[in-house]
Enzyme design. Sequence first.
Site, PDB file in Angstrom:
ATOM      1  CB  THR A   1      -0.936  -0.001   1.223  1.00  0.00           C
ATOM      2  OG1 THR A   1      -1.703  -1.208   1.230  1.00  0.00           O
ATOM      3  CG2 THR A   1      -1.875   1.191   1.182  1.00  0.00           C
TER       4      THR A   1
ATOM      5  CG  ASP B   1      -3.924  -2.685  -3.309  1.00  0.00           C
ATOM      6  OD1 ASP B   1      -2.976  -3.473  -3.492  1.00  0.00           O
ATOM      7  OD2 ASP B   1      -4.295  -2.322  -2.175  1.00  0.00           O
TER       8      ASP B   1
ATOM      9  NE  ARG C   1      -2.107 -13.197   6.644  1.00  0.00           N
ATOM     10  CZ  ARG C   1      -1.723 -12.231   5.819  1.00  0.00           C
ATOM     11  NH1 ARG C   1      -2.142 -11.012   6.015  1.00  0.00           N
ATOM     12  NH2 ARG C   1      -0.898 -12.472   4.819  1.00  0.00           N
TER      13      ARG C   1
END
Length: 724
Positions: A36, A219, A607
Site C-alpha cells: 500500500t 491494488d 498472518r
Amino acid sequence: MDVSDLIDPLNDAQREAVAAPLGRALVLAGAGSGKTRVLTHRAAWLVRVEGTTPYNLLAVTFTNKAAAEMRGRIERLLGISGSGMWVGTFHGLSHRLLRLHWKEAGLPQGFQILDSEDQRRLVKRVMRDLEVDENRWPVRQLQGFINARKDAGERPDDLDSNDPYTGQMARVYAAYEAACRSAGVVDFAELMLRTVEMLQNHLELLGHYRRRFAHVLVDEFQDTNGIQYQWLKLLAGPEADVFIVGDDDQSIYGWRGARVENLQRFRSDYSDTRVLRLEQNYRSTSTILEAANALIALNSDRLGKKLWTEGEQGDPIALYAAFNEQDEARFVIERLVSLIDDQGLARSDVAILYRSNAQSRTFEEALLSRRIPYRVYGGLRFFERAEIKDALAYLRLIANRDDSAALERVINTPTRGIGNRTLEAIRLAAREQDVSLWRAASGLFASHGALPARAANALGAFLGLIDRLAAETADMALADQLETVLDRSSLRAHVGKDRSERAQDKLENLDELITAARNFQQDAQIDEGMDPLTAFLSHAALEAGEGQAGAWEDCVQLMTLHSAKGLEFPVVFLVGLEEGLFPHRMSVEEPGRLEEERRLAYVGITRARQQLVMTYAERRRLHGRDEFGIASRFIRELPPELVDEVRARFSVTGPGVAASQGGMAGAVAPEAEFGLGERVQHSRFGEGVVLDCEGNGPNARIQVNFDAVGAKWLVAAYANLERV
C-alpha cells in the site's frame, strides 16, 4: 525538487517500484512487504515528479475501507484534499460512471441499486411468475448463477438455451432482467457489466476517459474476476501508464470468481510489462517466512518470489497433535492464557484461525468457560447462525408447541406453501383467542373453510410433521433426535441445495451442531427433572445470550482464514490442520483447488508476526461420528527443522509417584501414559474420556467422563485404566 519524503522511507525494491519509468509495471508484493505504501507513493511520484495532475489518476481497489485509506495517504503525500482524483472500488467507480452517463447506459436518472436480499426477493418473484419449482431450482442457486454470468460478462442471449439446465437458468435470467428494467433498478453485479457495455457502445465516451485516466493504479490485482479485468483493460486502452500490485501466492477467492491467472494474462496482453518484486517482509520472523516460502514453493505456475526479513530468527513453529477437538481447544486456551499472563500480551494480540466456520464452536465454549472475552471477526457466533437457529427452532417446537417464536421461524422453512396471508390469519386468530400460534393454527386447520384448501393442506402437513417428529424421536438420544429432525424436516436438504462454498459451510455447521448435542449429553451435568432436550436448548440459549465482546474490548480474535487476509497478529493459532478439513476434502475434486488451499495456508502462516502455533486432532467428531484424521499435508510440507512438536501427556512410574510431560502434572495407572481427551476403559465404569488431572504423589487424581455414568474423579495411581 525535493522528493526525500517519497523516497527516504522506502527500501531499495520499493524505491525501484515507486520511481519506475512510465509504462506498464506489475509489482509482485509479498505479504507484509509494504504494497500500500508503494502504491500511494507511486501516485504521489506521478504528480510531483512526472508532472501529471491528480485529475489524471485512476486508483482502484476492492473495499471501501482500503479505498478510503489509499485516498487519505495520497492526499497527505500531495498536501491536497478534494483533488478530483478517482479513487475507489471497482463497483463504486462503476456506479459513479453510470450516474454521470445514465442516458448512455440506458438507465433512468434515478435508478436504484438492489442489495443481495432485495435481489433474492425479485428472483423469487420472477420464478413464481414463470412457475419454476423452487424445490428443484433453489432461489439462491439462481441468484448466484445470474451474478456469476454477469461477472463473466454474459447476458441471457449468450447462453445455450437448448441445454435443459442452462436453458432454464437463462429463462429466469432473462425474465429477471426484464423485471429490473421495468422497476428501474440494477443489482451489484450489473454495475460492472453495464459500465463495460456502455463504454463499448459509446466509443467517444470511452475515448474521453482513456484520455483523462492517463495513469491507472490497481491494488490486489490477483483478486480480479473476468469482468473487472475487462473493465480495466477497456479504460486503460493501449496508451495508459498502468501500475498494478498483486500477489499470486495470496489469491484465495477462486470460489467467488477471482482469477489468479489475470496476473499472467496481463503480462501476455502487455508484453512490455516491467515485473518488480517486493520480497522484504516487515511483519514476521525469519522462521515463519522460511516456512511460508517452503510451503508455497510447491505450487506450480507461480510468478515467483521469496520473502525475507532483516529481523530475528524467532521461535520455532509449535505443533500440537491433540487427541480430539476438545483437547485441541483446551491446549490452545491454556497456551493462550500462558502467553497473556507470562508475556504480557493483550488478548487482541492473539488470533485463532480455522478453515471452516463450524470449527469455532469448541473454541467459543472453551473461551466462555474460562471467561475470556472473544470476538468472531466478520461473522456470527456459532449459536447465532441462521441455520443453527432454524434447527434449534424445530427442537424447541417439538419440546413446546406453544413456542410461537419457534413456530414463526420454521413454519415455512424450508418453503412448504404457507404464505404471509396464512401466517397473518394465524396471528390474528392467536390475538383474538389469546392463545399461542400453534393452538390458533390447529384451530384454523380444524375449522372447515377457515382457510383456502391449498393453504389448509399446507398448514396441516406442517402441524402433522411436528407431531410425527415429536413422537418418532421421543426415545432417541439427543444427537439422533437432532439428526432425524434435520432429515425429516428437509432442513439439511434445503441448506445444501447447491454446491457453493456458503452452502457447504452451513452443512458443516449443522454437522457440528449434532456433535455439540452428542457431547452435551455425554458431558453435561443435567439437573434432576430436566430432560436432555430441554437442557440442551437451555444451554444453547445461554451460549447465544452471552454475546461476544464489543469492538472496543480487549478480546481474542476468532476468524476463518479467508477473513484473516490483510490482517496480522503477534500470535496466531492455526487449528484443524487435518486432511479433509484443511485442505478441504472438496479441494481434491476440482482442478486448481488444492493449490488455492495451499495459498490459503500460506496466508494463514504469514498472518503471524512473532509466534505461530499449529494444531491438529487425531480424532475429531465430524458429521455426527468420530473420524480418525491424519496431519495435513501442509504440515508435512514444512521443513522439519522449523517445527517443534509439543505433546501434553502425563504418566506415573508406580503407585504414589507422579511424573509429568509437556508441563501437565498428574498421575495414572502404573506403566500407563494418557493425555487429556483420550478415551480409556475402566473395569467397572466402562469407556470414557480423560478430562482433567490434579495433584502429585499418592493423592494425584484423574477425572474421566464415562459414557455410562458421567464424570468421576479417581485416584490416578490405582485407577486401573486402559487405553481403548
